[in-house]
Design an enzyme around this catalytic site. Structure first.
Site, PDB file in Angstrom:
ATOM      1  N   GLN A 129       0.835  -1.209   0.000  1.00 16.42           N
ATOM      2  CA  GLN A 129       0.000   0.000   0.000  1.00 16.42           C
ATOM      3  C   GLN A 129       0.870   1.261   0.000  1.00 16.42           C
ATOM      4  OE1 GLN A 129      -2.023   0.619   3.737  1.00 16.42           O
ATOM      5  NE2 GLN A 129      -3.663   1.809   2.813  1.00 16.42           N
ATOM      6  N   GLY A 130       0.771   2.060  -1.046  1.00 17.05           N
ATOM      7  CA  GLY A 130       1.563   3.293  -1.145  1.00 17.05           C
ATOM      8  C   GLY A 130       0.702   4.523  -0.955  1.00 17.05           C
ATOM      9  N   TYR A 131       0.330   4.803   0.288  1.00 15.66           N
ATOM     10  CA  TYR A 131      -0.458   6.003   0.596  1.00 15.66           C
ATOM     11  C   TYR A 131       0.445   7.089   1.199  1.00 15.66           C
ATOM     12  CZ  TYR A 131      -5.312   4.159   0.117  1.00 15.66           C
ATOM     13  OH  TYR A 131      -6.512   3.680  -0.331  1.00 15.66           O
ATOM     14  N   SER A 164       4.435  -0.972   4.440  1.00 17.67           N
ATOM     15  CA  SER A 164       4.567  -2.277   5.104  1.00 17.67           C
ATOM     16  C   SER A 164       4.726  -3.376   4.066  1.00 17.67           C
ATOM     17  CB  SER A 164       3.321  -2.582   5.927  1.00 17.67           C
ATOM     18  OG  SER A 164       3.176  -1.637   6.939  1.00 17.67           O
ATOM     19  N   GLU A 247      -9.745  -1.608   5.392  1.00 16.91           N
ATOM     20  CA  GLU A 247      -8.546  -1.776   6.214  1.00 16.91           C
ATOM     21  C   GLU A 247      -8.883  -1.677   7.696  1.00 16.91           C
ATOM     22  OE1 GLU A 247      -5.430   1.086   5.396  1.00 16.91           O
ATOM     23  OE2 GLU A 247      -4.032   0.100   6.771  1.00 16.91           O
TER      24      GLU A 247
HETATM   25  C1  FAD Z   1       3.810   0.112  11.559  1.00 20.69           C
HETATM   26  C2  FAD Z   1       3.269   1.032  10.510  1.00 20.69           C
HETATM   27  C3  FAD Z   1       2.909   0.538   9.280  1.00 20.69           C
HETATM   28  C4  FAD Z   1       2.437   1.391   8.287  1.00 20.69           C
HETATM   29  N1  FAD Z   1       2.134   0.871   7.047  1.00 20.69           N
HETATM   30  C5  FAD Z   1       1.773   1.707   6.047  1.00 20.69           C
HETATM   31  C6  FAD Z   1       1.580   1.203   4.719  1.00 20.69           C
HETATM   32  O1  FAD Z   1       1.712   0.011   4.450  1.00 20.69           O
HETATM   33  N2  FAD Z   1       1.276   2.086   3.740  1.00 20.69           N
HETATM   34  C7  FAD Z   1       1.099   3.425   3.987  1.00 20.69           C
HETATM   35  O2  FAD Z   1       0.789   4.157   3.045  1.00 20.69           O
HETATM   36  N3  FAD Z   1       1.282   3.943   5.226  1.00 20.69           N
HETATM   37  C8  FAD Z   1       1.620   3.117   6.258  1.00 20.69           C
HETATM   38  N4  FAD Z   1       1.825   3.616   7.533  1.00 20.69           N
HETATM   39  C9  FAD Z   1       1.738   5.072   7.738  1.00 20.69           C
HETATM   40  C10 FAD Z   1       0.554   5.538   8.552  1.00 20.69           C
HETATM   41  O3  FAD Z   1      -0.627   5.496   7.797  1.00 20.69           O
HETATM   42  C11 FAD Z   1       0.887   6.977   9.033  1.00 20.69           C
HETATM   43  O4  FAD Z   1       1.996   6.891   9.910  1.00 20.69           O
HETATM   44  C12 FAD Z   1      -0.274   7.619   9.741  1.00 20.69           C
HETATM   45  O5  FAD Z   1      -1.301   7.892   8.838  1.00 20.69           O
HETATM   46  C13 FAD Z   1       0.123   8.908  10.487  1.00 20.69           C
HETATM   47  O6  FAD Z   1       0.802   9.772   9.637  1.00 20.69           O
HETATM   48  P1  FAD Z   1       2.223  10.393  10.048  1.00 20.69           P
HETATM   49  O7  FAD Z   1       3.108   9.295  10.505  1.00 20.69           O
HETATM   50  O8  FAD Z   1       2.696  11.232   8.902  1.00 20.69           O
HETATM   51  O9  FAD Z   1       1.949  11.306  11.313  1.00 20.69           O
HETATM   52  P2  FAD Z   1       1.374  12.790  11.306  1.00 20.69           P
HETATM   53  O10 FAD Z   1       0.231  12.874  10.353  1.00 20.69           O
HETATM   54  O11 FAD Z   1       2.502  13.763  11.101  1.00 20.69           O
HETATM   55  O12 FAD Z   1       0.804  12.930  12.763  1.00 20.69           O
HETATM   56  C14 FAD Z   1       1.635  13.265  13.893  1.00 20.69           C
HETATM   57  C15 FAD Z   1       0.745  13.418  15.119  1.00 20.69           C
HETATM   58  O13 FAD Z   1      -0.176  14.504  14.937  1.00 20.69           O
HETATM   59  C16 FAD Z   1      -1.532  14.068  15.118  1.00 20.69           C
HETATM   60  N5  FAD Z   1      -2.406  14.778  14.192  1.00 20.69           N
HETATM   61  C17 FAD Z   1      -2.201  14.961  12.862  1.00 20.69           C
HETATM   62  N6  FAD Z   1      -3.237  15.619  12.324  1.00 20.69           N
HETATM   63  C18 FAD Z   1      -4.145  15.860  13.322  1.00 20.69           C
HETATM   64  C19 FAD Z   1      -5.422  16.492  13.388  1.00 20.69           C
HETATM   65  N7  FAD Z   1      -5.992  17.006  12.307  1.00 20.69           N
HETATM   66  N8  FAD Z   1      -6.046  16.515  14.590  1.00 20.69           N
HETATM   67  C20 FAD Z   1      -5.492  15.978  15.698  1.00 20.69           C
HETATM   68  N9  FAD Z   1      -4.260  15.364  15.700  1.00 20.69           N
HETATM   69  C21 FAD Z   1      -3.607  15.299  14.521  1.00 20.69           C
HETATM   70  C22 FAD Z   1      -1.487  12.572  14.795  1.00 20.69           C
HETATM   71  O14 FAD Z   1      -2.558  11.879  15.391  1.00 20.69           O
HETATM   72  C23 FAD Z   1      -0.140  12.180  15.371  1.00 20.69           C
HETATM   73  O15 FAD Z   1      -0.250  11.971  16.757  1.00 20.69           O
HETATM   74  C24 FAD Z   1       2.286   2.783   8.549  1.00 20.69           C
HETATM   75  C25 FAD Z   1       2.629   3.295   9.817  1.00 20.69           C
HETATM   76  C26 FAD Z   1       3.121   2.442  10.778  1.00 20.69           C
HETATM   77  C27 FAD Z   1       3.484   3.034  12.125  1.00 20.69           C
END
Ligand code: FAD
Length: 406
Positions: A129-131, A164, A247
């Protein structure tokens, strides 16, 4: 909420139990009982068994390789597999079957369905998954991977992160910006990309547990044919959101079974360490017990809706939020029970970085310590807890939307 099953359902349950009894070794007590180095071979051969029986995607139509089961039969199958402690597929099947396959059934063209669905099941195509991107996680709509049409191909440049099992995949479904001038959610397309090309580079990321389950994916003039868009050009946001429903909601039926199994091990751990008379530990165990009981009732509600034809949507956030937050506190308790032993973990480790350790796993300190570390990630992946709460507030309860900086 009325998930009572009639006599035909119980007849189907007998059939599934007979299948499991025939295909699994005698005295089977769950995949966690296997030594860690035998797990991969078992998962591969079990996947073939499920494929041959049509059980890899039991709800898909038979013409695409599914078993064409009714919603009720699918639920019973999932329950029995979870009880037996067997996997429902290989390491990338969550992406290929639950996420992409189900999404293609709704949004794909006939040609995309005919081409991709059977190949997902046969294992010919392995998906990831490339999101997410370095600057677009929670705020996924800000994604910057560019796809530009050049004749009959899309040319992609940019980066994804946290992909992942990307190192095990040969295909990626990816969100790309195809109209940079449109409002941000309206200029995105959902593209299918073959990763076996020089323009795609996969770099592993090392996690706190020492394992490398996820990756960065770089696109440098990578290409995919013009026809590999799902749901129409610049309509990727709607497609992406329906995939997230699959998902986040998929585990409502099986989570209560898995977490009950894990909780039984936690009770045993407390007993082994002589801590069942400690009032604070008892109180925390009781908290876990009540949470798993509520998880079961929550699961029943989701199941009742599913059996009535409701597909998971924004309300799938309830399931995701509930199990991920529960699991952090339950595994913290396990570490407190282990005490100093948790700092020098030994024994069999979990074989997956997601959710509870496998059914039948030994009560080793390494099992609990790794599960504790992995549980940290669960309130981030598939959408963080804060984002699930926003979704519930805005899209389920209809509260006013939070102010957006843009
Ligand atoms: C183990 C693991 C596997 C993953 N696998 C995949 C995968 O296969 N494919 C893929 O595409 N992605 C994957 N992800 C990515 C995952 O979807 C993102 O990490 C997640 O969406 C959060 O984005 P970010 O890490 O950029 O954090 P950020 O968006 O920068 O968030 C940082 C903090 O700010 C808070 N925050 C952000 N916006 C708001 C708001 N509007 N209101 C309140 N709080 C807010 C968040 O809750 C968080 O606590 C994976 C992540 C992990 C940890």
């Amino acid at each position: 909420m009325n998930p009572t099953y009639g006599p035909e359902a119980e007849a189907y349950r007998d059939k599934v139990q007979a299948f499991l009894a025939e295909k699994l070794p005698t005295n089977w007590a769950g995949i966690g009982q296997l030594p860690a180095d035998e797990v991969r071979d078992f998962v591969t051969s079990w996947r073939t068994t499920l494929y041959e029986a049509g059980y890899l995607a039991p709800g898909w139509p038979v013409e695409y390789g599914g078993a064409g089961l009714s919603a009720l039969e699918q639920v019973i199958l999932a329950e029995e597999f979870a009880r037996a402690g067997v996997p429902t597929g290989g390491p990338n099947d969550g992406f290929g079957i639950q996420m992409l396959g189900n999404t293609l059934l709704v949004w794909g063209t006939d040609e995309q369905k005919r081409h991709y669905l059977p190949r997902i099941l046969s294992g010919e195509d392995i998906w990831c998954q490339g999101y997410s991107e370095p600057n677009a996680g929670s705020d996924l709509g800000s994604l910057g991977l560019r796809a530009t049409l050049d004749g009959d191909v899309w040319v992609l440049n940019g980066q994804k992160i946290w992909t992942s099992a990307g190192h095990l995949a040969d295909h990626i479904f990816t969100l790309a910006r195809t109209d940079p001038d449109a409002p941000k959610h309206k200029g995105i397309s959902f593209l299918l990309v073959d990763m076996r090309q020089p323009g795609i580079e996969v770099r592993p990321i090392r996690m706190i547990s020492g394992e490398s389950e996820f990756n960065e994916v770089f696109y440098t003039d990578a290409t995919t044919p013009k026809t590999e868009v799902v749901g129409g050009v610049n309509n990727g946001w709607a497609v992406a959101m329906s995939l997230l429903g699959y998902e986040r909601g998929a585990a409502a039926a099986t989570n209560p079974i898995r977490y009950q199994g894990e909780l039984d091990r936690l009770f045993l751990l407390a007993k082994e360490r002589g801590l069942t008379t400690d009032p604070v530990i008892r109180q925390r165990l009781a908290w876990c017990y009540s949470k798993v009981a509520m998880m079961r009732y929550l699961g029943m509600r989701v199941l009742t809706q599913f059996l009535n034809g409701h597909q998971p949507g924004p309300d799938a956030a309830i399931t995701k939020l509930y199990w991920s937050e529960y699991h952090q506190r339950a595994t913290e308790l396990a570490l407190d029970i282990l005490g100093p032993e948790a700092m020098v973990p030994s024994g069999r480790k979990p074989t997956s970085a997601f959710g509870a350790d496998d059914a039948g796993a030994p009560n080793s300190s390494a099992s609990w310590t790794d599960t504790f570390l992995n549980a940290r990630a669960a309130t981030i992946y598939a959408g963080s807890s804060q984002i699930q709460r926003n979704i519930l507030g805005e899209m389920v309860l209809g509260l006013p939307k939070e102010p957006r900086p843009d």
